[in-house]
Design a protein around this motif. Structure first.
Motif, short mmCIF file in Angstrom:
data_model
loop_
_atom_site.label_atom_id
_atom_site.label_comp_id
_atom_site.label_asym_id
_atom_site.label_seq_id
_atom_site.Cartn_x
_atom_site.Cartn_y
_atom_site.Cartn_z
N LEU A 109 0.82 -1.21 0.00
CA LEU A 109 0.00 0.00 0.00
C LEU A 109 0.85 1.27 0.00
CD1 LEU A 109 -2.63 -1.12 2.67
CD2 LEU A 109 -2.93 -1.10 0.18
N ASP A 110 2.03 1.19 0.63
CA ASP A 110 2.88 2.37 0.75
C ASP A 110 4.09 2.31 -0.18
OD1 ASP A 110 4.20 0.31 1.97
OD2 ASP A 110 4.60 1.37 3.85
N ALA A 111 4.00 1.51 -1.23
CA ALA A 111 5.12 1.37 -2.16
C ALA A 111 5.41 2.68 -2.88
CB ALA A 111 4.84 0.27 -3.18
N THR A 112 6.68 2.99 -3.06
CA THR A 112 7.07 4.16 -3.83
C THR A 112 6.76 3.92 -5.30
OG1 THR A 112 9.29 3.30 -4.24
CG2 THR A 112 8.96 4.59 -2.22
N PRO A 113 6.68 4.96 -6.11
CA PRO A 113 6.44 4.76 -7.55
C PRO A 113 7.46 3.81 -8.18
CG PRO A 113 6.17 7.07 -6.98
CD PRO A 113 6.70 6.40 -5.75
N GLU A 114 8.71 3.88 -7.74
CA GLU A 114 9.74 3.00 -8.29
C GLU A 114 9.48 1.55 -7.92
OE1 GLU A 114 10.31 5.72 -6.49
OE2 GLU A 114 11.03 7.09 -8.08
N LYS A 115 9.16 1.29 -6.66
CA LYS A 115 8.87 -0.07 -6.23
C LYS A 115 7.60 -0.60 -6.91
CE LYS A 115 11.05 -0.21 -1.66
NZ LYS A 115 10.83 -0.41 -0.21
N LYS A 200 -14.50 -13.92 3.57
CA LYS A 200 -15.13 -13.26 4.71
C LYS A 200 -14.16 -12.37 5.49
CE LYS A 200 -18.19 -17.25 5.21
NZ LYS A 200 -18.53 -18.42 6.03
N SER A 201 -12.89 -12.38 5.09
CA SER A 201 -11.88 -11.58 5.79
C SER A 201 -11.69 -10.24 5.10
CB SER A 201 -10.54 -12.32 5.83
OG SER A 201 -10.66 -13.54 6.51
N GLU A 202 -11.27 -9.26 5.84
CA GLU A 202 -10.96 -7.95 5.27
C GLU A 202 -9.47 -7.72 5.42
OE1 GLU A 202 -14.96 -5.41 5.58
OE2 GLU A 202 -14.06 -5.82 7.53
N THR A 203 -8.75 -8.35 4.50
CA THR A 203 -7.30 -8.29 4.50
C THR A 203 -6.80 -7.83 3.14
OG1 THR A 203 -7.08 -10.58 3.73
CG2 THR A 203 -7.13 -10.22 6.12
N ARG A 204 -5.55 -7.43 3.11
CA ARG A 204 -4.83 -7.23 1.85
C ARG A 204 -3.47 -7.90 2.04
NH1 ARG A 204 -9.23 -6.17 0.98
NH2 ARG A 204 -10.15 -4.44 -0.19
N MET A 205 -3.21 -8.93 1.23
CA MET A 205 -1.98 -9.70 1.37
C MET A 205 -1.23 -9.68 0.04
SD MET A 205 -3.00 -12.86 3.90
CE MET A 205 -4.30 -13.52 2.87
N PHE A 206 -0.18 -8.91 -0.02
CA PHE A 206 0.62 -8.77 -1.24
C PHE A 206 1.93 -9.54 -1.07
CE2 PHE A 206 -1.58 -4.62 -0.45
CZ PHE A 206 -2.62 -4.83 -1.34
N GLY A 207 2.29 -10.32 -2.07
CA GLY A 207 3.51 -11.11 -1.98
C GLY A 207 3.38 -12.30 -1.04
N ASN A 208 2.17 -12.62 -0.64
CA ASN A 208 1.90 -13.73 0.25
C ASN A 208 1.87 -15.05 -0.54
OD1 ASN A 208 -0.73 -15.46 1.08
ND2 ASN A 208 0.38 -14.85 2.91
N THR A 241 -0.87 -20.56 4.70
CA THR A 241 -0.52 -19.27 4.13
C THR A 241 0.70 -18.72 4.89
OG1 THR A 241 -1.30 -17.01 3.72
CG2 THR A 241 -2.26 -18.16 5.60
N ILE A 242 1.68 -18.22 4.16
CA ILE A 242 2.93 -17.77 4.77
C ILE A 242 3.38 -16.45 4.16
CG2 ILE A 242 3.70 -20.13 5.30
CD1 ILE A 242 5.60 -19.88 2.86
N ASP A 243 4.34 -15.82 4.80
CA ASP A 243 4.98 -14.59 4.32
C ASP A 243 4.00 -13.40 4.37
OD1 ASP A 243 7.28 -16.00 3.89
OD2 ASP A 243 6.90 -16.33 1.76
N PHE A 244 4.02 -12.70 5.49
CA PHE A 244 3.09 -11.60 5.72
C PHE A 244 3.77 -10.24 5.82
CE2 PHE A 244 1.21 -15.38 7.92
CZ PHE A 244 0.19 -15.61 7.01
N ALA A 245 4.92 -10.10 5.18
CA ALA A 245 5.65 -8.83 5.26
C ALA A 245 4.91 -7.69 4.58
CB ALA A 245 7.05 -8.98 4.65
N HIS A 246 3.97 -8.03 3.70
CA HIS A 246 3.18 -7.01 3.00
C HIS A 246 1.69 -7.31 3.17
CE1 HIS A 246 6.90 -5.52 1.25
NE2 HIS A 246 7.19 -6.75 0.91
#
Length: 275
Positions: A109-115, A200-208, A241-246
Motif C-alpha cells: 500500500l505504501d510502495a514508492t512509484p519506483e517499487k 469473509k476476511s478484510e485483508t490485503r496480502m501482497f507477496g503472500n 498461508t505464509i509470508d506476511f511482510a506485506h
C-alpha cells in the motif's frame, strides 16, 4: 508442536540452518528439535501474526506464532530480533513442497512509484498477471532446492507441465495413482476452505504465498493413511498461508478480490490435473 513452550526454552547455541527453505531471502534457522523456525523480524509481518490471534477462522491456515526472540548478533551475524513460528515440515519424512505466490499484485500500500513499477513489471513477467498465482519454489525429494531461476520463467502452459504435474507425479511414483488423486483432492478441499475464510476476511496480502506440503515416503504414507490433513504426527498433507511482510488487516475494506482471483485459478488448475 511448540505450543507448550516459550521462546525462553530455545537454546540459541543449537540453532541450525533450515534445509527445506525453497524460496525467499534466506537466513531462516530452526531449533534443535526442529519444531520452531527462527526468521528475521519484519515489523509488519509480526503485526499481522498478532492479528491472526484475533481471527479464529484464519488461524488454522497460518503457521503457529510463538512471538519474537533476540539472538546474539555478534555470534550469528543476523539482525538481533527474530520471529518464532511453527516449522510446518517437521513431521514429514520425504516432503514434496511448493511455494505458490497468490494474487496479481506484488506491491504494498505504501510502495514508492519506483517499487510499484518494478513490482508491476515482475508480475507481468510471471503467471501472476494471467492466473493470479505463480510458483516461487519447488522442492522434491532427491532434487536440490537451490537454483530456481527457471521457476520464475514459467508461462501459462509450462506452469502446469513443468511445476504442477511434476509436483504430484512424485506421489504416484512413490506410492500409487490413488494416493496422487487423494492428495490433490485433499489440497483442493483445504484451499477451498481457506478461500471461504478469505472471502469473509478484510485483508490485503501482497507477496503472500501458499505453502503446499505432502508426504512422499511410502512407509510413512502407509502408516498415516486416513489422517491426510490432521495436525501433528500422522499428517500427510498440509496447506498454510505464509509470508506476511506485506499483509494488512483492513476492517471495512471488504475481501481481497485480486487474491481471491488467484485462489480460484489455483483451485481450478488442481481440479483439472485431478481430472
Amino acid at each position: 508442536m511448540f505450543t507448550s513452550h516459550t521462546t525462553s526454552d530455545i537454546d540459541l547455541s543449537k540453532l541450525a540452518d533450515f534445509e527445506h527453505q525453497i524460496a525467499g531471502h534466506g537466513g531462516i534457522q530452526h531449533t534443535e528439535d526442529q519444531s520452531v523456525l527462527i526468521k528475521p523480524l519484519d515489523p509488519r509481518e509480526n503485526a499481522f501474526y498478532k492479528g491472526i490471534a484475533n481471527n479464529p477462522s484464519f488461524k488454522p491456515f497460518a503457521p503457529a506464532y510463538f512471538g519474537t526472540i533476540c539472538l546474539d548478533k555478534s555470534q550469528l551475524g543476523h539482525p538481533a530480533t527474530h520471529l518464532c513460528i511453527e516449522n510446518l515440515t517437521k513431521d514429514f519424512v520425504a516432503p514434496c513442497i511448493a511455494d505458490i505466490k497468490i494474487g496479481t499484485r506484488y506491491y504494498d500500500l505504501d510502495a514508492t512509484p519506483e517499487k510499484k513499477a518494478r513490482a508491476i513489471k515482475m508480475a507481468s513477467e510471471r503467471t501472476s498477471s494471467v492466473f493470479g498465482y505463480c510458483f516461487c519454489g519447488l522442492g522434491l525429494p532427491g532434487k536440490p532446492f537451490a537454483d530456481h531461476d527457471w521457476i520464475t520463467k514459467l508461462d501459462k502452459e509450462s506452469v502446469v507441465t513443468d511445476a504442477l504435474v511434476p509436483l504430484f507425479q512424485v506421489a504416484e511414483d512413490s506410492v500409487d495413482k490413488e494416493y496422487r488423486q487423494t492428495t490433490i483432492q485433499k489440497l483442493i478441499e483445504r484451499i477451498s476452505e481457506y478461500r471461504d475464510v478469505i472471502q469473509k476476511s478484510e485483508t490485503r496480502m501482497f507477496g503472500n504465498s501458499l505453502l503446499i506440503i505432502y508426504e512422499s515416503d511410502p512407509d510413512r504414507v502407509k502408516a498415516g493413511i486416513g489422517r491426510l490433513v490432521d495436525a501433528g504426527i500422522g499428517r500427510l498433507v498440509d496447506v498454510r498461508t505464509i509470508d506476511f511482510a506485506h499483509s494488512h488487516w483492513l476492517p471495512g475494506e471488504g475481501p481481497d478480490e485480486q487474491y481471491l482471483f488467484g485462489l480460484d485459478n489455483l483451485i481450478q488448475a488442481l481440479t483439472d490435473i485431478c481430472n
